[in-house]
Design a protein around this motif. Structure first.
Motif, PDB file in Angstrom:
ATOM      1  N   ASP A 236       0.835  -1.212   0.000  1.00  0.00           N
ATOM      2  CA  ASP A 236       0.000   0.000   0.000  1.00  0.00           C
ATOM      3  C   ASP A 236       0.867   1.258   0.000  1.00  0.00           C
ATOM      4  N   ALA A 237       1.910   1.264   0.832  1.00  0.00           N
ATOM      5  CA  ALA A 237       2.803   2.430   0.898  1.00  0.00           C
ATOM      6  C   ALA A 237       3.555   2.594  -0.423  1.00  0.00           C
ATOM      7  N   ALA A 238       3.983   1.474  -1.027  1.00  0.00           N
ATOM      8  CA  ALA A 238       4.679   1.538  -2.319  1.00  0.00           C
ATOM      9  C   ALA A 238       3.762   2.115  -3.393  1.00  0.00           C
ATOM     10  N   THR A 239       2.491   1.732  -3.370  1.00  0.00           N
ATOM     11  CA  THR A 239       1.540   2.249  -4.353  1.00  0.00           C
ATOM     12  C   THR A 239       1.421   3.758  -4.243  1.00  0.00           C
ATOM     13  N   GLU A 240       1.250   4.264  -3.017  1.00  0.00           N
ATOM     14  CA  GLU A 240       1.152   5.723  -2.859  1.00  0.00           C
ATOM     15  C   GLU A 240       2.444   6.400  -3.295  1.00  0.00           C
ATOM     16  N   LEU A 241       3.585   5.808  -2.958  1.00  0.00           N
ATOM     17  CA  LEU A 241       4.870   6.401  -3.340  1.00  0.00           C
ATOM     18  C   LEU A 241       4.982   6.503  -4.863  1.00  0.00           C
ATOM     19  N   CYS A 242       4.572   5.462  -5.575  1.00  0.00           N
ATOM     20  CA  CYS A 242       4.606   5.495  -7.042  1.00  0.00           C
ATOM     21  C   CYS A 242       3.640   6.536  -7.607  1.00  0.00           C
ATOM     22  N   ILE A 243       2.467   6.648  -7.007  1.00  0.00           N
ATOM     23  CA  ILE A 243       1.510   7.658  -7.464  1.00  0.00           C
ATOM     24  C   ILE A 243       2.109   9.044  -7.291  1.00  0.00           C
ATOM     25  N   ARG A 244       2.728   9.277  -6.145  1.00  0.00           N
ATOM     26  CA  ARG A 244       3.310  10.604  -5.876  1.00  0.00           C
ATOM     27  C   ARG A 244       4.494  10.922  -6.786  1.00  0.00           C
ATOM     28  N   THR A 245       5.331   9.930  -7.068  1.00  0.00           N
ATOM     29  CA  THR A 245       6.553  10.205  -7.841  1.00  0.00           C
ATOM     30  C   THR A 245       6.388  10.012  -9.344  1.00  0.00           C
ATOM     31  N   ASP A 246       5.426   9.161  -9.759  1.00  0.00           N
ATOM     32  CA  ASP A 246       5.311   8.811 -11.179  1.00  0.00           C
ATOM     33  C   ASP A 246       3.911   8.952 -11.756  1.00  0.00           C
ATOM     34  N   GLY A 247       2.908   9.212 -10.913  1.00  0.00           N
ATOM     35  CA  GLY A 247       1.543   9.279 -11.429  1.00  0.00           C
ATOM     36  C   GLY A 247       1.043   7.926 -11.905  1.00  0.00           C
ATOM     37  N   ASP A 248       1.578   6.854 -11.320  1.00  0.00           N
ATOM     38  CA  ASP A 248       1.230   5.494 -11.706  1.00  0.00           C
ATOM     39  C   ASP A 248       1.232   4.634 -10.448  1.00  0.00           C
ATOM     40  N   GLU A 249       0.304   3.677 -10.352  1.00  0.00           N
ATOM     41  CA  GLU A 249       0.248   2.832  -9.157  1.00  0.00           C
ATOM     42  C   GLU A 249       1.430   1.884  -9.047  1.00  0.00           C
ATOM     43  N   GLY A 250       2.016   1.505 -10.148  1.00  0.00           N
ATOM     44  CA  GLY A 250       3.143   0.579 -10.134  1.00  0.00           C
ATOM     45  C   GLY A 250       2.697  -0.843  -9.826  1.00  0.00           C
ATOM     46  N   LEU A 251       3.591  -1.793 -10.097  1.00  0.00           N
ATOM     47  CA  LEU A 251       3.369  -3.201  -9.785  1.00  0.00           C
ATOM     48  C   LEU A 251       4.583  -3.719  -9.035  1.00  0.00           C
ATOM     49  N   PHE A 252       4.349  -4.373  -7.904  1.00  0.00           N
ATOM     50  CA  PHE A 252       5.458  -4.910  -7.118  1.00  0.00           C
ATOM     51  C   PHE A 252       6.106  -6.044  -7.897  1.00  0.00           C
ATOM     52  N   ALA A 253       7.418  -5.962  -8.110  1.00  0.00           N
ATOM     53  CA  ALA A 253       8.144  -6.992  -8.843  1.00  0.00           C
ATOM     54  C   ALA A 253       8.797  -7.996  -7.908  1.00  0.00           C
ATOM     55  N   SER A 254       9.433  -7.509  -6.833  1.00  0.00           N
ATOM     56  CA  SER A 254      10.127  -8.444  -5.942  1.00  0.00           C
ATOM     57  C   SER A 254      10.521  -7.769  -4.638  1.00  0.00           C
ATOM     58  N   TYR A 255      10.699  -8.619  -3.639  1.00  0.00           N
ATOM     59  CA  TYR A 255      11.375  -8.218  -2.413  1.00  0.00           C
ATOM     60  C   TYR A 255      12.791  -8.771  -2.488  1.00  0.00           C
ATOM     61  N   THR A 256      13.765  -7.946  -2.162  1.00  0.00           N
ATOM     62  CA  THR A 256      15.155  -8.378  -2.133  1.00  0.00           C
ATOM     63  C   THR A 256      15.495  -8.949  -0.770  1.00  0.00           C
ATOM     64  N   ASP A 257      14.905  -8.394   0.256  1.00  0.00           N
ATOM     65  CA  ASP A 257      15.216  -8.790   1.628  1.00  0.00           C
ATOM     66  C   ASP A 257      14.028  -8.466   2.510  1.00  0.00           C
TER      67      ASP A 257
END
Length: 131
Positions: A39-60
């Motif tokens: 949820d936080a990543a989605t808002e961050l993408c909306i704020r920085t890119d105007g797009d909801e984005g799609l989670f690709a992976s967790y590294t850690d």
């Protein structure tokens, strides 16, 4: 040369209801926190890119302390690197309030210091500009 969006932070707070307890001792499963990171990543993408984005992976992902029903959890996402379409992020979930059923059915307290419960790094992909 760094991207000016790097360092942008989004913070959410959420009360975790007792209906979300999954294990004995009112413990909440780790996937619940990963959903909050999403949820936080989605808002961050909306704020920085105007797009909801799609989670690709967790590294850690590190589960450092228990998360319990009755907690108030603060989750944050920080943009650490912006590629052409990929966005690297760091996540942290902190318990800021905790239920105290030992003191009464609806008792709770603000913790003197937040408890870092979960940390993670991950990558989100945003749509190509104009796409």
């Amino acid at each position: 040369m760094s991207d000016p969006r790097e360092g942008t932070t989004v913070t959410h707070r959420r009360y975790i209801p007792y209906s979300h307890a999954h294990y004995a001792g009112d413990l909440v499963d780790g996937a619940y926190v990963l959903g909050l990171f999403g949820d936080a990543a989605t808002e961050l993408c909306i704020r920085t890119d105007g797009d909801e984005g799609l989670f690709a992976s967790y590294t850690d992902v590190q589960f450092r302390a228990p998360v319990k029903a009755g907690d108030v959890l603060e989750t944050s996402a920080v943009l650490t690197r912006a590629g052409t379409r990929s966005r690297a992020m760091e996540f942290e979930a902190r318990v800021v309030c905790r239920g105290r059923p030992d003191k009464g059915e609806s008792a709770a307290e603000v913790l003197p210091e937040p408890i870092v419960a979960v940390t993670a790094t991950g990558t989100v992909v945003v749509a190509a500009p104009g796409g």
